[in-house]
Design a protein around this motif. Sequence first.
Motif, PDB file in Angstrom:
ATOM      1  N   GLY A 106     -45.104-143.620 132.167  1.00  0.00           N
ATOM      2  CA  GLY A 106     -45.284-142.931 131.231  1.00  0.00           C
ATOM      3  C   GLY A 106     -46.552-143.208 130.460  1.00  0.00           C
ATOM      4  O   GLY A 106     -47.284-142.339 129.785  1.00  0.00           O
ATOM      5  N   LEU A 107     -47.034-144.583 130.373  1.00  0.00           N
ATOM      6  CA  LEU A 107     -48.271-144.816 129.841  1.00  0.00           C
ATOM      7  C   LEU A 107     -49.431-144.164 130.760  1.00  0.00           C
ATOM      8  O   LEU A 107     -50.342-143.782 129.962  1.00  0.00           O
ATOM      9  CB  LEU A 107     -48.430-146.365 129.721  1.00  0.00           C
ATOM     10  CG  LEU A 107     -47.594-147.225 128.686  1.00  0.00           C
ATOM     11  CD1 LEU A 107     -47.506-148.892 129.048  1.00  0.00           C
ATOM     12  CD2 LEU A 107     -47.803-147.000 127.270  1.00  0.00           C
ATOM     13  N   ALA A 108     -49.329-144.511 131.934  1.00  0.00           N
ATOM     14  CA  ALA A 108     -50.388-143.747 132.875  1.00  0.00           C
ATOM     15  C   ALA A 108     -50.299-142.389 132.760  1.00  0.00           C
ATOM     16  O   ALA A 108     -51.531-141.777 132.570  1.00  0.00           O
ATOM     17  CB  ALA A 108     -50.110-144.151 134.439  1.00  0.00           C
ATOM     18  N   ASP A 109     -49.303-141.785 132.327  1.00  0.00           N
ATOM     19  CA  ASP A 109     -49.262-140.114 132.275  1.00  0.00           C
ATOM     20  C   ASP A 109     -49.982-139.791 130.966  1.00  0.00           C
ATOM     21  O   ASP A 109     -50.746-138.804 130.976  1.00  0.00           O
ATOM     22  CB  ASP A 109     -47.902-139.609 132.424  1.00  0.00           C
ATOM     23  CG  ASP A 109     -47.674-138.188 132.379  1.00  0.00           C
ATOM     24  OD1 ASP A 109     -48.497-137.592 133.391  1.00  0.00           O
ATOM     25  OD2 ASP A 109     -47.014-137.544 131.547  1.00  0.00           O
ATOM     26  N   GLN A 110     -49.775-140.564 129.874  1.00  0.00           N
ATOM     27  CA  GLN A 110     -50.479-140.394 128.453  1.00  0.00           C
ATOM     28  C   GLN A 110     -51.903-140.609 128.785  1.00  0.00           C
ATOM     29  O   GLN A 110     -52.856-139.962 128.526  1.00  0.00           O
ATOM     30  CB  GLN A 110     -50.004-141.319 127.643  1.00  0.00           C
ATOM     31  CG  GLN A 110     -48.453-140.749 127.030  1.00  0.00           C
ATOM     32  CD  GLN A 110     -48.447-139.297 126.472  1.00  0.00           C
ATOM     33  OE1 GLN A 110     -49.040-139.052 125.247  1.00  0.00           O
ATOM     34  NE2 GLN A 110     -47.901-138.084 126.952  1.00  0.00           N
ATOM     35  N   ALA A 111     -52.152-141.725 129.581  1.00  0.00           N
ATOM     36  CA  ALA A 111     -53.558-142.165 129.637  1.00  0.00           C
ATOM     37  C   ALA A 111     -54.560-141.349 130.419  1.00  0.00           C
ATOM     38  O   ALA A 111     -55.659-141.119 130.371  1.00  0.00           O
ATOM     39  CB  ALA A 111     -53.521-143.413 130.152  1.00  0.00           C
ATOM     40  N   LYS A 112     -53.817-140.442 131.384  1.00  0.00           N
ATOM     41  CA  LYS A 112     -54.548-139.343 132.280  1.00  0.00           C
ATOM     42  C   LYS A 112     -55.286-138.424 131.611  1.00  0.00           C
ATOM     43  O   LYS A 112     -56.512-138.173 131.794  1.00  0.00           O
ATOM     44  CB  LYS A 112     -53.588-139.000 132.971  1.00  0.00           C
ATOM     45  CG  LYS A 112     -54.038-137.892 134.422  1.00  0.00           C
ATOM     46  CD  LYS A 112     -53.215-137.568 135.213  1.00  0.00           C
ATOM     47  CE  LYS A 112     -51.879-136.682 134.812  1.00  0.00           C
ATOM     48  NZ  LYS A 112     -50.888-136.128 135.777  1.00  0.00           N
ATOM     49  N   GLY A 113     -54.832-138.035 130.353  1.00  0.00           N
ATOM     50  CA  GLY A 113     -55.527-137.105 129.683  1.00  0.00           C
ATOM     51  C   GLY A 113     -56.292-137.573 128.539  1.00  0.00           C
ATOM     52  O   GLY A 113     -56.866-136.909 127.748  1.00  0.00           O
ATOM     53  N   TRP A 114     -56.685-138.937 128.451  1.00  0.00           N
ATOM     54  CA  TRP A 114     -57.122-139.394 127.386  1.00  0.00           C
ATOM     55  C   TRP A 114     -58.807-139.312 127.459  1.00  0.00           C
ATOM     56  O   TRP A 114     -59.211-139.566 128.598  1.00  0.00           O
ATOM     57  CB  TRP A 114     -56.909-140.782 127.216  1.00  0.00           C
ATOM     58  CG  TRP A 114     -57.552-141.643 126.090  1.00  0.00           C
ATOM     59  CD1 TRP A 114     -57.219-141.796 124.695  1.00  0.00           C
ATOM     60  CD2 TRP A 114     -58.740-142.328 126.097  1.00  0.00           C
ATOM     61  NE1 TRP A 114     -58.014-142.457 123.918  1.00  0.00           N
ATOM     62  CE2 TRP A 114     -59.361-142.931 124.996  1.00  0.00           C
ATOM     63  CE3 TRP A 114     -59.527-142.858 127.140  1.00  0.00           C
ATOM     64  CZ2 TRP A 114     -60.226-143.529 124.410  1.00  0.00           C
ATOM     65  CZ3 TRP A 114     -60.806-143.344 126.782  1.00  0.00           C
ATOM     66  CH2 TRP A 114     -61.116-143.747 125.521  1.00  0.00           C
ATOM     67  N   SER A 115     -59.287-139.128 126.648  1.00  0.00           N
ATOM     68  CA  SER A 115     -60.950-139.159 126.351  1.00  0.00           C
ATOM     69  C   SER A 115     -61.116-139.549 124.850  1.00  0.00           C
ATOM     70  O   SER A 115     -60.670-139.204 124.039  1.00  0.00           O
ATOM     71  CB  SER A 115     -61.585-137.827 127.019  1.00  0.00           C
ATOM     72  OG  SER A 115     -61.360-136.835 125.999  1.00  0.00           O
ATOM     73  N   GLU A 116     -62.393-139.984 124.552  1.00  0.00           N
ATOM     74  CA  GLU A 116     -62.711-140.537 123.387  1.00  0.00           C
ATOM     75  C   GLU A 116     -62.775-139.157 122.352  1.00  0.00           C
ATOM     76  O   GLU A 116     -62.378-139.197 121.236  1.00  0.00           O
ATOM     77  CB  GLU A 116     -64.158-141.104 123.323  1.00  0.00           C
ATOM     78  CG  GLU A 116     -64.014-142.442 123.858  1.00  0.00           C
ATOM     79  CD  GLU A 116     -65.268-143.402 123.867  1.00  0.00           C
ATOM     80  OE1 GLU A 116     -66.335-142.667 123.139  1.00  0.00           O
ATOM     81  OE2 GLU A 116     -65.368-144.205 124.170  1.00  0.00           O
ATOM     82  N   GLU A 117     -63.043-138.042 122.899  1.00  0.00           N
ATOM     83  CA  GLU A 117     -63.511-136.901 122.503  1.00  0.00           C
ATOM     84  C   GLU A 117     -62.039-136.347 121.718  1.00  0.00           C
ATOM     85  O   GLU A 117     -61.978-135.693 120.650  1.00  0.00           O
ATOM     86  CB  GLU A 117     -64.192-135.872 123.097  1.00  0.00           C
ATOM     87  CG  GLU A 117     -64.345-134.456 122.421  1.00  0.00           C
ATOM     88  CD  GLU A 117     -65.340-134.433 121.352  1.00  0.00           C
ATOM     89  OE1 GLU A 117     -64.943-133.709 120.374  1.00  0.00           O
ATOM     90  OE2 GLU A 117     -66.090-135.511 121.185  1.00  0.00           O
ATOM     91  N   SER A 118     -61.171-136.468 122.664  1.00  0.00           N
ATOM     92  CA  SER A 118     -60.036-135.865 122.529  1.00  0.00           C
ATOM     93  C   SER A 118     -58.827-136.840 121.610  1.00  0.00           C
ATOM     94  O   SER A 118     -57.865-136.593 121.107  1.00  0.00           O
ATOM     95  CB  SER A 118     -59.052-135.299 123.645  1.00  0.00           C
ATOM     96  OG  SER A 118     -58.827-136.415 124.491  1.00  0.00           O
ATOM     97  N   ASP A 119     -59.422-137.846 121.478  1.00  0.00           N
ATOM     98  CA  ASP A 119     -58.818-139.002 120.688  1.00  0.00           C
ATOM     99  C   ASP A 119     -59.519-139.560 119.589  1.00  0.00           C
ATOM    100  O   ASP A 119     -59.590-140.800 119.517  1.00  0.00           O
ATOM    101  CB  ASP A 119     -58.085-140.150 121.667  1.00  0.00           C
ATOM    102  CG  ASP A 119     -57.104-140.904 121.233  1.00  0.00           C
ATOM    103  OD1 ASP A 119     -56.153-140.252 120.233  1.00  0.00           O
ATOM    104  OD2 ASP A 119     -57.042-142.172 121.408  1.00  0.00           O
TER     105      ASP A 119
END
Length: 769
Positions: free
Chosen positions: A426-439
């Motif tokens: 679950g952590l990896a799945d959330q992290a996959k879509g992470w970027s500084e711009e979107s967060d």
Amino acid sequence: MNEAGDSPKIVNLSQRPRPPEERVGDLLNAVRGIANRGLQRSVSNMFEQVDDALFDLAEKAENNAAQMHYFDGMREVRKRRPGVERSFLATVSRQVGELAHPARQAAADTPSSTGTVELSLVADNELEESLAITSLISKHESRLSRDLFAVNQRLSVICGGHKIDDAGNPVAPAALTKAFRQALQELPADLRVKLIVYKLFDRYVLSSLEELYQEINLQLVRAGVLPQLRHEVLRGQEGASGAGRDATPTGSSASSKPGNAEEAAEISSDLLHTLRSLFHARRTPHAGAAQGVAGQPLPGGPLPSANELLGALSVLQSQIASAGPLLYAKPGQNDDLGNEVAHLKEQLLNQIGSLRGERPSHVSTIDEDTIDLVGMLFEFILEDRNLPAQMQALLARLQIPYLKAAILDRKMFAHRQHPARRLLDGLADQAKGWSEESDRDRRLHDKVKSIVEQLLHEFDDDMEIFDRLLVDLQQFQELSKRRSELAEQRVAESTRGREKLEQARRRAAREIIERIGDRKMPPLLHGVLARAWANHLVLLLLRQGESSPEFRSALHFVDDFIASSQPVSHQEERQLLRQMLPGIERNLRLGLANVAFQEQDIERLLAQLHTYYRQQLGETVDQAELASLDEIEDDAAMLVLPDNIRPAAAELSSDGDDGDDKEPEPIPLDSPEWLQVQSLQPGTWLEFCLPDEAMTRAKLSWISPMSGRYLFVNRRGLKVADYEPQRLAALLVEGRATVLAANALFDRAMSAIVDRLSKPEQSPGAATE
């Protein structure tokens, strides 16, 4: 009812004869009576506390408005309390009675999973209410699993072997909370008031269920229903150490799908067997060096026990935790972190040596397999390009907690539904879509960081922490998902609207272009068609549709208007033009008004047309009127259009060109990249690295049925880009776009580890002497 099998732990419900109908009714009536008495007492006690709780909050309210909310809530609770109590108790009583008719109940029930409340696309207030309910259900199902399991089993026997699980038990926390929520719909109170009522329901009703279940179990045992039932029947049985537990947080989820569980266990068993065989094959060439000479004892004393390993790991874990937050959470430091991952076994042996006074030379085979497997898992995390570098660094700090978890419960690698495995996935799945711009608000980054630090600081040997953190992450995921879905819907609707507008503009331009053909038109009339009337056609297409009488009439006007622009030389032609002019003027007034022309601009344009047509008919026209016709191309009235409708003159002047500045080279339709684009499904994540732009990750949200364009959004649901298929395939060819893996992190890692171990030139990093 005294029938027993070979094992006292196994209850074969399917082979038990269904009790007589009269006895079923008596037993269920006894259960219903116990439930009604207990719940009536606890619900009444709960409502007695509501006034005091709300009054205390009203006294502490930050302003008068908030204070009035609490006072209004007190008044509404007093007024609605009898109805809420009746509705709640009646629902529970009815559902207990329906257990006597399992087929009817199954037809009425909708599928649900234990401890969850189905969340629809709702407003934030209702979402917050749903999440609060989900949290308290999960807490009590875990706490009450022992007694609740016994109630489920005995109710199953009463119902003739029809399986009763937590989701289908009317007195289980999920069903009771659902019944109370339905009853509470009669309370038109502020969300803050309802959340207080739910907290009191948790404290005074759900917290008293243990006594209720014990009373039900005692009553049914006295009636001869499974008197020898062992409560721990579904708890995991550990091997040598006895430190493990079942892969699922409660027995119900594991037993609800026995076929799937057996299949998963068989697959996982094969995988572990393969891994152990590969590790053994790697270790065999070096076995002589490790075994010493002629059976002499190995230096360093006996092999470390599981407790020694866990103690040493706890020391190392505390050192990482005390080193400060986000020790490795910066890009560029992952190489150093990779060295830490690879040398953990060496550090572990050194730490055991400092604890026992003598450094062991190695650990047991099964422990070494576990250490190597966890080490390779986290090496994979640091190399996995599906994860951003910052997230790789965060997740890599979990190596020691996960090694402890694997030693405590060796089934972690064998069961996909193991809470520790699901948490990391679950952590990896959330992290996959992470970027500084979107967060930008760092909400996701801080949530991952919080879970990592909780494991580092709090995890000792209580595996329940993975259940708690998994629930916390799932609630975060649900809330983020609902917010992003709302944003995605708005983006898709906006894009769909723009495409409809663009399609209508192109259609209007094409209709006018085809009708004009090679004929030359005066600037005044050409301007009317290219600007005002083209936009009138666009609005008719959007509002009425292409088959509407209004649209066909507007096209007929185009034909008449073009015909009226042609020179006339005979009396018959002049007479025909005079007959057309009233209709042209009438339709033109309506069309110009439809595209928001002001009345004075309409009159001025009609005056210019009158001048033109008098000239066409050979009538006398003064020089001032003729001069106005020469300047008609700069007439500001032609440009007074609604902001949301752009002039279609550009479409006409470019002969219908679609306006794209530069077309990419066509990608062959049999190329891998084109086939990959064609197989993309909404929900797939891609990474884009475009020139002069920061790297970004985006999810395919929608594929336009009109244009075929692919719409991409970030994790917040905001639009990142949209591409036509050929352009997207070109980005894949250029390496500027990469499709990210959709399967779970653990599955990807296990596959990569097997591949790595199967190659002769690779080895799993053994401890060096």
